[in-house]
Design a protein around this motif. Sequence first.
Motif, short mmCIF file in Angstrom:
data_model
loop_
_atom_site.label_atom_id
_atom_site.label_comp_id
_atom_site.label_asym_id
_atom_site.label_seq_id
_atom_site.Cartn_x
_atom_site.Cartn_y
_atom_site.Cartn_z
N HIS A 34 33.79 44.05 43.87
CA HIS A 34 33.00 43.90 42.64
C HIS A 34 33.70 44.57 41.46
CE1 HIS A 34 29.47 43.56 40.06
NE2 HIS A 34 29.64 44.83 39.74
N ARG A 35 33.60 43.95 40.30
CA ARG A 35 34.20 44.49 39.07
C ARG A 35 33.10 44.81 38.06
NH1 ARG A 35 37.42 45.22 42.23
NH2 ARG A 35 39.60 44.53 42.31
N PHE A 36 33.23 45.99 37.44
CA PHE A 36 32.23 46.44 36.46
C PHE A 36 32.62 46.09 35.03
CE2 PHE A 36 32.00 49.31 40.10
CZ PHE A 36 30.65 49.23 40.42
N LEU A 37 33.88 45.74 34.82
CA LEU A 37 34.37 45.48 33.46
C LEU A 37 35.26 44.24 33.46
CD1 LEU A 37 34.75 46.46 30.48
CD2 LEU A 37 36.74 47.74 31.30
N PHE A 38 35.00 43.34 32.51
CA PHE A 38 35.87 42.20 32.25
C PHE A 38 36.44 42.35 30.85
CE2 PHE A 38 33.47 40.67 35.77
CZ PHE A 38 34.19 39.63 36.35
N HIS A 39 37.74 42.12 30.73
CA HIS A 39 38.38 42.20 29.41
C HIS A 39 39.07 40.87 29.12
CE1 HIS A 39 41.48 43.19 26.38
NE2 HIS A 39 40.53 43.98 25.92
N VAL A 40 38.57 40.16 28.10
CA VAL A 40 39.10 38.85 27.71
C VAL A 40 39.93 39.03 26.45
CG1 VAL A 40 38.52 36.48 27.10
CG2 VAL A 40 37.02 37.76 28.63
N HIS A 41 41.15 38.51 26.45
CA HIS A 41 41.96 38.61 25.24
C HIS A 41 42.82 37.37 25.07
CE1 HIS A 41 45.71 39.73 27.53
NE2 HIS A 41 44.80 40.16 28.40
N GLY A 42 43.19 37.11 23.82
CA GLY A 42 43.99 35.94 23.49
C GLY A 42 44.00 35.74 21.98
N PHE A 258 44.32 44.74 27.18
CA PHE A 258 43.54 45.86 27.69
C PHE A 258 44.25 47.18 27.39
CE2 PHE A 258 42.08 48.48 31.42
CZ PHE A 258 40.76 48.56 31.04
N ASP A 259 43.50 48.16 26.92
CA ASP A 259 44.04 49.46 26.56
C ASP A 259 44.18 50.32 27.81
OD1 ASP A 259 44.73 51.90 25.53
OD2 ASP A 259 43.13 52.00 24.04
N THR A 260 45.34 50.23 28.45
CA THR A 260 45.55 50.98 29.69
C THR A 260 45.66 52.48 29.45
OG1 THR A 260 47.93 50.55 29.47
CG2 THR A 260 46.66 49.04 30.85
N PHE A 266 41.29 52.88 35.72
CA PHE A 266 40.14 52.00 35.85
C PHE A 266 40.53 50.60 36.30
CE2 PHE A 266 36.13 50.00 34.36
CZ PHE A 266 35.23 50.91 34.86
N ALA A 267 41.82 50.37 36.53
CA ALA A 267 42.31 49.02 36.81
C ALA A 267 41.66 48.40 38.04
CB ALA A 267 43.82 49.04 36.98
N ASP A 268 41.33 49.21 39.04
CA ASP A 268 40.74 48.68 40.27
C ASP A 268 39.28 48.28 40.10
OD1 ASP A 268 43.11 49.09 41.56
OD2 ASP A 268 42.53 51.02 42.45
N PHE A 269 38.71 48.57 38.96
CA PHE A 269 37.29 48.28 38.74
C PHE A 269 37.08 47.25 37.63
CE2 PHE A 269 37.84 52.61 40.21
CZ PHE A 269 37.02 52.66 41.33
N THR A 271 38.55 43.37 35.57
CA THR A 271 39.29 42.12 35.63
C THR A 271 39.84 41.82 34.25
OG1 THR A 271 37.97 41.20 37.44
CG2 THR A 271 39.15 39.63 36.05
N ASP A 272 41.15 41.66 34.17
CA ASP A 272 41.81 41.33 32.91
C ASP A 272 41.95 39.81 32.82
OD1 ASP A 272 43.31 42.36 30.49
OD2 ASP A 272 44.84 41.09 31.41
N VAL A 273 41.41 39.22 31.76
CA VAL A 273 41.42 37.77 31.60
C VAL A 273 42.18 37.42 30.32
CG1 VAL A 273 40.02 35.68 31.37
CG2 VAL A 273 39.20 37.58 32.77
#
Length: 500
Positions: A34-42, A258-260, A266-269, A271-273
């Motif tokens: 399960h993922r708690f955070l989705f990050h959409v960029h483009g 995504f601001d790593t 937090f990468a394991d929790f 999804t980078d889209v």
Amino acid sequence: MAELIRRRQRFVGRRAELGAFRDNLGLAPDDEAHRFLFHVHGIAGVGKTSLVREWEKTARECGALTAYVDEAVTSVPEALAALSAEFARQGHPFKRLDRLLETYRQRRHEAESASFADPGEAGEAGSPGARPSAAGTALATAGTIGLGMIPVVGPFAGVLDTARLAEGADRLRATLSARFRNPDDVRLVLTPDEVLTPVLVEELTEALRQLPWITLFFDTYERTAPFLGGWLHALMTTEQYGKLPLPVVVTLAGRQPFDTTLWDGFADFMTDVRLDPFTEDETRGLLAARSVTEETVVAEVLRLSGGLPVLVSTLAQNRPADPDDVGDPSATAVERFLKWERDPLRRRVALECALPRGLDEDVFLAVVEEARAGAGEDAAALYDWLRALPFVTERATAHTTGLRYHDVVRAPMLRLRRTRSPRGWTARHAALARHFAAWREEEETEAGLRADDRWRSVRWRALRLEETYHSLCANPATALAAALRDVAEACRESAGAARR
């Protein structure tokens, strides 16, 4: 079922992204997948907002309570108010948070009034009714800056007198402590995030006793990250504001990756889209859904759109089927958007309506007054036609619901309008500035706003902002001084007003 089928026909492509989000809501929060955070960029026009809105609909289909926030908010308290309003519209009011937000707004106004009315630096010490001296006003301003009540960024940050800030901050703390006998009120004014957010967490926890999920969507995140980024990170990765319940899923959508650095570990929790322009197959699928199948037309759309969904949808709007249309040699960006609109009045209206940053029916009528001269088409019909264009979206503001052009489309329209007729550009913006000034004056009269009340009125500020925008577009040299004075006044009101 019929409505769901129609919606899925309207939204074409991004099947993998839709499936990933839906599948995530099918997993238990304590499942390692399960993922708690989705990050959409483009890039602009690639379909971030469309995907986020589709995810929001998907979440509701799964029984989730949802909230959508974009760049209309300019501070954490405003974001909290927007979240609460969205929850209330779905039948889950966060009453304690709403009450505390109202208290915050009242105490904030009292604090700002007190900071500039402190008689300690008055013209004649102790003189009743004396206006604060320049030194006193400067010190009060320094205090509000030092405590974070006025935002200072960019080149101005390096020239601030830190000793002055510290002195002003200490004085303001003393003023607030004397004014507010309750120390909780002082904390609410000075650190609203720390007081308001725990209440949000508590109400989220209570709501989840009746709901499977709560999903929060933060769009245009590249604009809100400067004040929401650290707050969201603390909310999700620490217990600074309390324990955020597990069935909360957050989505960020913006132009930046995504601001790593901030979210390290937090990468394991999450999804980078990354959204890329449509592939040829996806573009063809969208065109087929719009009944555009003529190969010569499809080839031209592929060439002109570059796969950007907003452009593909725009070019497919009128279902072109005539090869002569495809043979149009025009390569200008504006021609891409209006390529198959043959009515010269509608084409002119579309260009004119790009001038304001947003428009409701009142603004629309002001904009097209000249464009409709001698034309017989009903204004309401024109407005309905405009709002149906694929690059025009509806957006709710604090006082109305209006229309907004997509940036990818509006920018070249503005360039064309300005270069084609510089005098016309000046005249139209000047006319719009006068309209907004008249509406602002009406608001002052109808609401009974005094000079020191105006900046607290959300509607008055919005009208003044658009008046200033159009004045600067029409004649920046003469309008700049007034605009800078407004910035100073807005700073005294709040950080949100200043950011706007």
